[in-house]
Design a protein around this motif. Structure first.
Motif, PDB file in Angstrom:
ATOM      1  N   PRO A 115      -4.039   2.304  -5.164  1.00 37.78           N
ATOM      2  CA  PRO A 115      -2.713   1.270  -4.737  1.00 37.78           C
ATOM      3  C   PRO A 115      -1.693   0.687  -5.529  1.00 37.78           C
ATOM      4  N   ASP A 174       0.044  -2.667  -6.316  1.00 36.99           N
ATOM      5  CA  ASP A 174      -0.344  -4.148  -6.360  1.00 36.99           C
ATOM      6  C   ASP A 174      -1.876  -4.515  -6.454  1.00 36.99           C
ATOM      7  N   VAL A 175      -2.714  -3.310  -6.693  1.00 37.25           N
ATOM      8  CA  VAL A 175      -3.918  -3.701  -6.563  1.00 37.25           C
ATOM      9  C   VAL A 175      -4.411  -4.417  -7.907  1.00 37.25           C
ATOM     10  N   LYS A 216       2.899   2.814  -2.089  1.00 31.92           N
ATOM     11  CA  LYS A 216       2.459   1.186  -0.987  1.00 31.92           C
ATOM     12  C   LYS A 216       1.260   1.844   0.162  1.00 31.92           C
ATOM     13  N   SER A 245      -2.191   0.949  -0.550  1.00 28.40           N
ATOM     14  CA  SER A 245      -2.578   0.358  -0.555  1.00 28.40           C
ATOM     15  C   SER A 245      -2.704  -0.201   0.979  1.00 28.40           C
ATOM     16  N   ASP A 246      -1.601   0.350   1.740  1.00 24.10           N
ATOM     17  CA  ASP A 246      -1.587   0.201   3.428  1.00 24.10           C
ATOM     18  C   ASP A 246      -3.095   0.749   3.764  1.00 24.10           C
ATOM     19  N   ALA A 292      -6.012  -1.239   2.853  1.00 26.45           N
ATOM     20  CA  ALA A 292      -6.174  -2.898   3.662  1.00 26.45           C
ATOM     21  C   ALA A 292      -5.964  -2.649   4.962  1.00 26.45           C
ATOM     22  N   ASN A 348      -7.563 -11.021  -1.136  1.00 22.24           N
ATOM     23  CA  ASN A 348      -6.811  -9.624  -1.196  1.00 22.24           C
ATOM     24  C   ASN A 348      -5.705  -9.471  -1.798  1.00 22.24           C
ATOM     25  N   TYR A 351      -3.892  -7.244  -1.150  1.00 21.83           N
ATOM     26  CA  TYR A 351      -2.936  -6.677  -0.228  1.00 21.83           C
ATOM     27  C   TYR A 351      -2.137  -7.666   0.720  1.00 21.83           C
ATOM     28  N   LEU A 389       0.779  -7.637   3.520  1.00 25.73           N
ATOM     29  CA  LEU A 389       0.125  -6.177   4.021  1.00 25.73           C
ATOM     30  C   LEU A 389      -0.189  -7.099   5.429  1.00 25.73           C
ATOM     31  N   ARG A 390      -1.568  -7.211   5.380  1.00 25.22           N
ATOM     32  CA  ARG A 390      -2.176  -7.958   6.661  1.00 25.22           C
ATOM     33  C   ARG A 390      -1.732  -8.818   7.093  1.00 25.22           C
TER      34      ARG A 390
END
Length: 486
Positions: A152, A154-155, A173, A176-177, A180, A258, A260, A263-264
């Protein structure tokens, strides 16, 4: 008991030989989960022996689909199928539910760079459909395991270094989404030929949402790599559906924010930019009666990190820490404000009703250990407090004692403007220091404390809201309550 494996790349004898050896030594495992490239471009002869039944995998093995055009032909059915005895292709995307109740979400391929997406890639529609199939489930809390081939994107944010892998540039990305949203307890990935076990991260907003389980991301290297990087990971997991809720949401000491979070925040219900760069709530105050003079050992092991300061991971506490926002002993009613990397709390046993502490959310020992982003937020808190106290006819005195302490505490004590000048305060500190044979030196106004103290150096530090600073390098014993006494 499960095993997870990185890119096999057709080295079937190598991986299955290793599995046999592990089972002979440690007992039987229930399944092998393979992420990354299961097949290589030159594995026809080796694969033929398993496909025809001449050889058999020693353990039920579940694999993801192709990540390139060359290996597409090995996967005849996009919805998943048995490739050979004990070797199953899970499919393009979906959820595998074991008889024990274990839920394994999976997404095959790499993120598509073009439209329409090639057969070995996934797009936003695939991710949206996989998310929808799970998020529509009543009382959905997350999945036990998520399998993807790409990392993912940016982990590594808020976490320990991933070595040579730049997590801001590599990976997907869309993955990642997905992570999340699905909140897996374990997330496995590969393709980067590197091993990276990220610190566990939380799936809730501290003090704003009900605590949830943490996620552990593990990237695995390729089988038989010459660098001897870890490619096989053994773990035990009880299905979420069978766990006691209180046990499930227990937060480990080294939990981080987190990665992400952005994203959250974009998702419905995610409001404030909160949270704790690294932890859920805790007792962050110092109790003069109970803890005075007790040494909290500092963990120096991770301080030899040669990474740039910005990427530096804070050391982890060696035991319970009353100041990490993740500590279970937290007294929430004393928290004044929570930022992204720092928080503000009333002092327990304060010198005045508005005596406050500026504290990093993550476990940092002193100001000189702070990463640039945490330091920036400390500066913002100081500016806000200066403005606030001045509006009340007060100025603040800030001091830090990096000695016999484990977690950075910036004590901020306001005093009335008409009671004493900044010069009076300076003189009071210097006079008390001379009485106790403490050498308290003035630091030039625009210099940084990091210029006079190295990480790990014990010191006492005073800062006035005028920017004036006093510093003492502690070389022997030091009175723990010196700042409070002055």
């Amino acid at each position: 008991r499960r095993l997870a494996c990185g890119d096999v790349e057709g080295r079937l004898e190598a991986i299955f030989g290793r599995v046999r050896a592990i089972q002979a030594k440690s007992g039987r495992f229930d399944m092998l989960l393979c992420v990354g490239n299961f097949f290589g471009s030159t594995c026809e002869a080796e694969w033929a022996e398993y496909r025809t039944g001449a050889k058999k995998a020693p353990i039920p093995t579940y694999v993801l689909g192709a990540n390139n055009q060359d290996t597409l032909s090995y996967f005849p059915d996009v919805s998943g199928c048995e490739l050979a005895e004990n070797i199953t292709y899970l499919g393009r995307r979906g959820v595998y539910s074991g008889c024990s109740g274990l839920q394994i979400a999976y997404l095959s391929g790499t993120e598509a760079q073009e439209q329409p997406a090639p057969a070995h890639s996934f797009g936003a529609k695939d991710v949206a459909e996989l998310k929808a199939s799970l998020l529509s489930t009543p009382n959905f809390r997350g999945v036990d395991i998520l399998l993807t081939s790409p990392w993912p994107r940016d982990v590594g944010t808020f976490a320990n270094s991933a070595g040579e892998i730049d997590t801001k540039k590599c990976g997907s990305k869309l993955v990642s989404d997905l992570a999340a949203s699905l909140k897996p307890r374990y997330h496995f990935a590969a393709l980067e030929k590197a091993y990276y076990e990220r610190l566990p991260y939380r799936n809730h907003m501290v003090l704003q949402e009900t605590p949830q389980h943490v996620t552990r991301f593990i990237a695995l290297a390729d089988v038989g790599n010459t660098g001897k990087k870890k490619y096989l990971y053994a773990f035990s997991i009880v299905p979420m559906s069978s766990m006691d809720p209180a046990e499930l949401v227990k937060q480990p000491q080294d939990v981080t924010e987190n990665p992400y979070r952005k994203l959250r925040k974009e998702a419905p219900k995610s409001k404030a930019p909160l949270c704790a760069e690294e932890e859920p709530a805790c007792q962050f105050f110092f109790d003069l009666n109970k803890h005075q003079g007790k040494k909290r050992p500092s963990d120096g092991k991770e301080r030899g990190d040669s990474q740039p300061k910005q990427a530096k991971k804070p050391p982890q506490p060696t035991g319970p820490c009353w100041f990490c926002l993740a500590s279970p002993e937290v007294e929430k009613h004393l928290v004044v404000s929570i930022g992204t990397h720092c928080y503000l709390a009333l002092a327990k046993g304060g010198l005045s009703p508005d005596h406050v502490l500026i504290l990093p959310i993550g476990h940092y020992q002193s100001v000189v250990d702070l990463s640039s982003e945490v330091l920036e937020e400390v500066t913002k808190y100081k500016a806000a407090l200066k403005e606030f106290f001045r509006s009340k006819g007060k100025r603040y005195v800030l001091f830090e004692r990096n000695y016999r302490s484990q977690h950075l505490q910036l004590q901020v004590v306001p005093v009335p403007l008409d009671l004493c000048t900044s010069e009076d305060i300076k003189e009071a500190f210097i006079a008390q220091a001379q009485e106790q044979q403490i050498e308290l030196l003035e630091i030039p106004e625009h210099s940084d404390i990091a210029q006079v103290a190295q990480p790990g150096t014990p010191y006492f530090y005073v800062e006035l809201d005028t920017g004036e600073k006093l510093f003492h390098r502690i070389r022997g014993r030091f009175p723990l309550q010196f700042g409070r006494c002055v």
